[in-house]
Design a protein around this motif. Sequence first.
Motif, short mmCIF file in Angstrom:
data_model
loop_
_atom_site.label_atom_id
_atom_site.label_comp_id
_atom_site.label_asym_id
_atom_site.label_seq_id
_atom_site.Cartn_x
_atom_site.Cartn_y
_atom_site.Cartn_z
N VAL A 28 0.81 -1.22 0.00
CA VAL A 28 0.00 0.00 0.00
C VAL A 28 0.84 1.27 0.00
O VAL A 28 0.31 2.36 -0.20
N TRP A 29 2.16 1.14 0.22
CA TRP A 29 2.96 2.34 0.46
C TRP A 29 3.50 2.97 -0.82
O TRP A 29 3.94 2.27 -1.73
N GLU A 198 -7.34 1.20 -2.14
CA GLU A 198 -8.27 1.36 -3.26
C GLU A 198 -9.72 1.38 -2.82
O GLU A 198 -10.58 1.94 -3.50
N ASP A 199 -9.99 0.79 -1.65
CA ASP A 199 -11.36 0.80 -1.12
C ASP A 199 -11.32 0.42 0.36
O ASP A 199 -10.25 0.16 0.94
N HIS A 200 -12.50 0.39 0.97
CA HIS A 200 -12.61 0.07 2.39
C HIS A 200 -12.05 -1.32 2.69
O HIS A 200 -11.37 -1.53 3.70
N ALA A 205 -8.20 -4.99 5.30
CA ALA A 205 -7.20 -6.05 5.18
C ALA A 205 -5.86 -5.62 5.76
O ALA A 205 -5.16 -6.41 6.41
N TYR A 206 -5.50 -4.36 5.56
CA TYR A 206 -4.25 -3.85 6.12
C TYR A 206 -4.30 -3.86 7.64
O TYR A 206 -3.39 -4.38 8.30
N LEU A 207 -5.36 -3.30 8.22
CA LEU A 207 -5.48 -3.27 9.67
C LEU A 207 -5.49 -4.68 10.27
O LEU A 207 -4.95 -4.91 11.36
N ALA A 208 -6.08 -5.62 9.55
CA ALA A 208 -6.18 -6.98 10.07
C ALA A 208 -4.82 -7.65 10.19
O ALA A 208 -4.68 -8.64 10.94
N GLY A 223 -14.85 4.40 -2.31
CA GLY A 223 -13.73 4.82 -3.13
C GLY A 223 -12.39 4.72 -2.43
O GLY A 223 -12.28 4.24 -1.30
N PRO A 224 -11.33 5.18 -3.07
CA PRO A 224 -9.98 5.10 -2.49
C PRO A 224 -9.75 6.15 -1.41
O PRO A 224 -10.40 7.20 -1.39
#
Length: 237
Positions: A28-29, A198-200, A205-208, A223-224
């Motif tokens: 994501v970075w 890109e979306d919620h 998924a990142y936080l998880a 949206g993103p």
Amino acid sequence: MRPTEMTTPDAMITQYSSTERLATRRGVWRPGPEGVSPTDVLRGAILDAQPTSVIEIGCGTGHLARSVMDVVPDVDYVATDLSPAMVTSAAALGVPATVAPADDLPFPDQTFDVAVAAWMLYHVPDLDAALRELRRVLRPGGVLVVATNGAEHLADLLREAGGEPLVTQFTSEVAEEMLGRHFSHVTHRDIETRATFEDHAAAVAYLATFDAELSRALPPFDGPRSYAGSTAILTAR
């Protein structure tokens, strides 16, 4: 993951039992306003030291090591990690790697001219012990290259999910002081980055990957979205 859990062995075994979590985070970075990638600055600091022998602790998947070895093919590079999965990943890239704790490295005194600790010193149970060990295996005049995150790293995303900024034992705000306990000269460069989802579902998924409770609590959005990250690259001699 709460700050108090960042250094517990059980938490680290869970966090790094496979490479998937790191892959999700890394994806994501993007560079921030400067257009600068912290990984590029980190690699540049290693290469600027003109290394002949390097030890990297907490090597993760081994991609940083491989990128240095590609530029300096004759470098003696050794990667270590507590996670067998990470060591296996690094070895698959052709990186010499071994399982070892940061505070008990299986190498003689003054073995390496460069040491690397990238985004991992906030995990070690005894920070001063790990820094003493890095100092021990470095030759006189050797350099330690470090990457870490600031207290406001992704803080807006964490607050939206009902959490708090992740203030660890080794944020960029205190890193220079911590390194100064063991090294006589420390340089520090702060770099702003951006995490783009890109979306919620991507943000969830990142936080998880580090806190399932926060991932479930993140309010829906359309949206993103992009959030600021805060990283520092330091060198210590």
